[in-house]
Design a protein around this motif. Structure first.
Motif, short mmCIF file in Angstrom:
data_model
loop_
_atom_site.label_atom_id
_atom_site.label_comp_id
_atom_site.label_asym_id
_atom_site.label_seq_id
_atom_site.Cartn_x
_atom_site.Cartn_y
_atom_site.Cartn_z
N PRO A 1 4.07 11.20 -0.58
CA PRO A 1 4.25 10.72 0.86
C PRO A 1 4.83 9.16 0.68
CG PRO A 1 2.37 11.82 1.04
CD PRO A 1 2.57 11.47 -0.42
N GLY A 2 6.22 9.07 1.21
CA GLY A 2 6.83 7.96 1.33
C GLY A 2 7.69 7.47 0.13
N ALA A 3 7.41 7.70 -1.01
CA ALA A 3 8.04 7.54 -2.30
C ALA A 3 9.39 7.82 -2.13
CB ALA A 3 7.42 8.12 -3.69
N GLU A 4 10.10 8.59 -1.36
CA GLU A 4 11.41 8.77 -1.23
C GLU A 4 12.36 7.47 -0.81
OE1 GLU A 4 9.49 9.93 2.69
OE2 GLU A 4 9.32 10.52 0.91
N VAL A 5 11.66 6.52 -0.43
CA VAL A 5 12.10 5.01 0.00
C VAL A 5 12.75 4.70 -1.26
CG1 VAL A 5 11.83 2.86 0.85
CG2 VAL A 5 10.43 4.72 1.85
N MET A 6 12.05 4.67 -2.21
CA MET A 6 12.49 3.97 -3.60
C MET A 6 13.72 4.89 -4.03
SD MET A 6 10.49 3.18 -7.26
CE MET A 6 10.25 5.01 -7.41
N VAL A 7 13.69 6.33 -4.04
CA VAL A 7 14.65 6.95 -4.71
C VAL A 7 15.92 6.82 -4.07
CG1 VAL A 7 15.35 9.30 -4.80
CG2 VAL A 7 12.86 8.77 -5.15
N GLU A 8 15.82 6.84 -2.46
CA GLU A 8 17.07 6.93 -1.77
C GLU A 8 17.81 5.29 -2.07
OE1 GLU A 8 16.25 8.20 2.18
OE2 GLU A 8 15.26 10.14 1.28
N ALA A 9 16.76 4.44 -2.20
CA ALA A 9 17.28 2.80 -2.18
C ALA A 9 17.85 2.99 -3.35
CB ALA A 9 16.16 1.80 -2.08
N ILE A 10 17.50 3.43 -4.62
CA ILE A 10 18.17 3.37 -5.94
C ILE A 10 19.50 4.11 -5.98
CG2 ILE A 10 18.04 4.38 -8.26
CD1 ILE A 10 15.07 3.61 -8.07
N LEU A 11 19.64 5.01 -5.17
CA LEU A 11 20.72 6.09 -5.06
C LEU A 11 21.94 5.15 -4.40
CD1 LEU A 11 19.45 9.53 -4.53
CD2 LEU A 11 20.52 8.56 -6.88
N LYS A 12 21.31 4.35 -3.31
CA LYS A 12 22.51 3.84 -2.40
C LYS A 12 22.82 2.22 -3.24
CE LYS A 12 20.32 4.92 2.01
NZ LYS A 12 19.59 4.46 3.15
N ILE A 13 22.06 1.86 -3.65
CA ILE A 13 22.22 0.50 -4.74
C ILE A 13 23.34 0.86 -5.67
CG2 ILE A 13 21.52 -0.94 -6.33
CD1 ILE A 13 18.95 -1.30 -4.82
N ASN A 14 23.52 2.12 -6.34
CA ASN A 14 24.26 2.48 -7.18
C ASN A 14 25.48 3.23 -6.67
OD1 ASN A 14 23.10 1.98 -10.28
ND2 ASN A 14 21.42 2.61 -8.88
N ARG B 1 0.82 -1.24 -0.06
CA ARG B 1 0.05 -0.01 -0.06
C ARG B 1 1.04 1.21 -0.02
NH1 ARG B 1 -5.72 0.52 2.20
NH2 ARG B 1 -6.47 -1.63 1.97
N GLY B 2 1.96 1.30 0.91
CA GLY B 2 2.69 2.34 1.01
C GLY B 2 3.27 2.56 -0.42
N PHE B 3 3.94 1.59 -0.88
CA PHE B 3 4.70 1.80 -2.12
C PHE B 3 3.72 2.37 -3.34
CE2 PHE B 3 6.54 0.14 -6.26
CZ PHE B 3 7.45 0.85 -6.06
N LEU B 4 2.59 1.91 -3.44
CA LEU B 4 1.87 2.33 -4.19
C LEU B 4 1.21 3.57 -4.15
CD1 LEU B 4 -0.56 -1.12 -4.64
CD2 LEU B 4 1.34 -0.08 -6.07
#
Length: 393
Positions: free
Chosen positions: A203-216, A58-61
Motif C-alpha cells: 500500500p502506497g508504493a505506487e507513489v514511487m512508481v508514478e513519480a519515477i515515470l513522471k520524472i522520466n 513510515r509510508g515509504f518504508l
C-alpha cells in the motif's frame, strides 16, 4: 535507512539502495517473510493529488516493504539524559534515535562506540533502537527523547509543518535503497521498462512508481499487484517486478538461488539520501561543537566499516543485534552490498555529507514528483558546515 519494518527486521532500517551497480548478487540478513496477500490487480493511469503523508518515512518504508522501517524507538525521555547533559564519565551526551532494530545497517555507529571514536570526542552516544510500534524519529527528537533523528528529507520537510525546527547535518547513505527487483529472465533495468508492467506493490508504493515515470516523462501506465513483504508474487509469476529495498528482497532471492536484476530509484532518475541525521536547530545553536564531534565519530565508524566489514558485522550479530538472531553470513553480505550506497558517487571523501546542489536539484525534483508541493530553501533545512569540518578533522 530505510524502510523495512514489515520485512523481517532490516534497515531501513537499512536504508539503502545500491549505487551504480545492479544487485544481482545480493543476499538478505534475515529470511524474507512470505506475507503476500490474495492476488488482485489494479490498472493505474496517471493521477494527481499525491500528499506529503504518502511520502512520509513510515509510508515509504511500508510501501516499498523491505528494509526494517525507519520508524523510531521509544521516547525514553524519563530515563535518558537530557539533551546536551553530561554522562556518568563527565562527557557530553548525544542520543541517536535509530530508524529500526539494531541490524548491520548501523554498523558504523557500533564501530564508533567500540573503537572509542565517540569517547575521543568527549561524547557518550547511546543508540536507541527503533521498531514497528515506536513513534517516528522526528517525534522522538522533538519530544526530547533523543538528540539526533535518522530520517529522510520527506519526513524532515513534513516536520516543518508541525513547527518542528530540525536541520540536517549529514547522511549515512548517499543513495536510497528503495528500488525494484525483477527476474533475470524478464529484467527491469530502466524506467521505460516499468511501463505496462505488472508491479508488485505494498500500500502506497505506487507513489514511487508514478513519480519515477513522471520524472522520466513516460506514460503512467502499469498494473498494480498488491503484495506483502515476501517475494512469492514475483517467483510465482503474479507480477513482473516488485518495489523493494535492494538490500532486502533481491538478497533473499539470490539466497534461494533465483537469478534477479535489481535497480535503485536513483538509477531510475530519482535519487535520494537515506538515514539523514537531523537535530533541533536550537540544540545545534547551543552547542555546535558537540554535533561536529558526533558527526566526525560516525564518519570514522563508517569509514572503518567500509575497510573492515567483518568487524561491523560481528558487532551487529554478536552484540548489538544479538537478540535478533541475525545470520552471520547474510549480515556480512548485506554489509558488503550497502557499502555502495554509503559511498555514493563521491566515494570515501564525501562520507556522511549532503550536497546542497544535489538536494535542491534531483532530490527535490523527486519530492515534487511524489506530491510534496512546498519545498523550503535548502539552506533552511541543511547545514553543510559540520560535515565539512568533521571530514577535515
Amino acid at each position: 535507512m530505510g524502510d523495512p519494518a514489515d520485512l523481517a527486521g532490516q534497515f531501513p532500517a537499512r536504508l539503502r539502495g545500491h549505487g551504480p551497480r545492479r544487485a544481482e548478487d545480493t543476499f538478505s540478513p534475515l529470511p524474507a517473510q512470505e506475507l503476500n496477500g490474495t492476488k488482485k490487480t489494479e490498472r493505474h493511469q496517471e493521477k494527481d493529488g499525491l500528499t506529503v503523508d504518502q511520502f512520509s518515512r513510515r509510508g515509504f518504508l511500508r510501501t516499498t516493504v523491505a528494509l526494517g522501517g525507519l520508524s523510531a524507538a521509544g521516547l525514553l525521555t524519563a530515563c535518558s539524559p537530557s539533551s546536551g547533559g553530561g554522562s556518568a564519565d563527565g562527557g557530553k551526551v548525544v542520543r541517536t534515535q535509530l530508524s529500526w532494530l539494531k541490524t548491520v545497517t548501523f554498523a558504523g555507529f557500533y564501530i564508533a562506540e567500540e573503537q572509542g571514536y565517540f569517547k575521543e570526542e568527549g561524547l557518550s552516544a547511546p543508540l536507541l533502537a527503533g521498531g514497528p510500534n515506536i513513534p517516528d524519529a522526528v517525534s522522538v527528537v522533538t519530544a526530547g527523547g533523543a538528540d539526533v533523528a535518522l530520517v529522510d528529507f520527506g519526513a524532515l520537510i513534513k516536520a516543518r509543518e508541525s513547527e518542528a525546527d530540525l536541520v540536517a547535518i549529514g547522511a549515512v547513505f548517499q543513495e536510497s535503497p528503495g528500488g525494484f527487483v525483477s527476474l533475470a529472465s524478464n529484467p527491469v533495468r530502466t524506467a521505460k521498462d516499468l511501463v505496462g508492467k505488472r508491479i508488485g506493490l505494498s500500500p502506497g508504493a505506487e507513489v514511487m512508481v508514478e513519480a519515477i515515470l513522471k520524472i522520466n516523462k513516460l506514460p503512467v501506465r502499469y498494473e498494480r499487484v498488491p503484495v506483502g513483504a515476501g517475494t512469492t508474487a514475483l517467483t510465482k509469476g503474479d507480477c513482473d517486478v516488485m518495489a523493494c529495498y535492494v538490500t532486502a528482497q533481491p538478497l533473499a532471492l539470490e539466497q534461494q538461488g533465483v537469478r534477479v536484476v535489481s535497480v535503485t530509484q536513483g538509477q531510475l532518475g530519482m535519487p535520494d539520501y537515506a538515514l539523514v541525521m537531523a537535530v533541533k536547530r536550537a540544540d545545534l545553536a547551543a552547542d555546535r561543537a558537540r554535533f561536529v564531534g558526533y558527526l566526525r565519530a560516525v564518519i570514522r565508524g563508517y569509514r572503518h566499516n567500509l575497510k573492515d566489514p567483518a568487524l561491523g558485522t560481528k558487532l551487529a550479530v554478536e552484540k548489538y543485534g544479538k537478540d535478533l538472531g541475525l545470520d552471520p553470513a547474510a549480515a556480512r553480505r548485506e554489509n558488503e552490498v550497502q557499502a555502495a550506497l554509503i559511498r555514493g558517487a563521491t566515494g570515501d571523501r564525501g562520507l556522511g555529507s549532503i550536497d546542497p546542489d544535489r538536494l535542491a536539484g534531483p532530490v527535490y525534483a523527486g519530492l515534487r514528483a511524489r506530491g510534496v508541493s512546498t519545498l523550503p530553501p535548502v539552506s533552511s533545512v541543511l547545514d553543510t558546515s559540520l560535515a565539512k569540518e568533521a571530514l577535515v578533522g
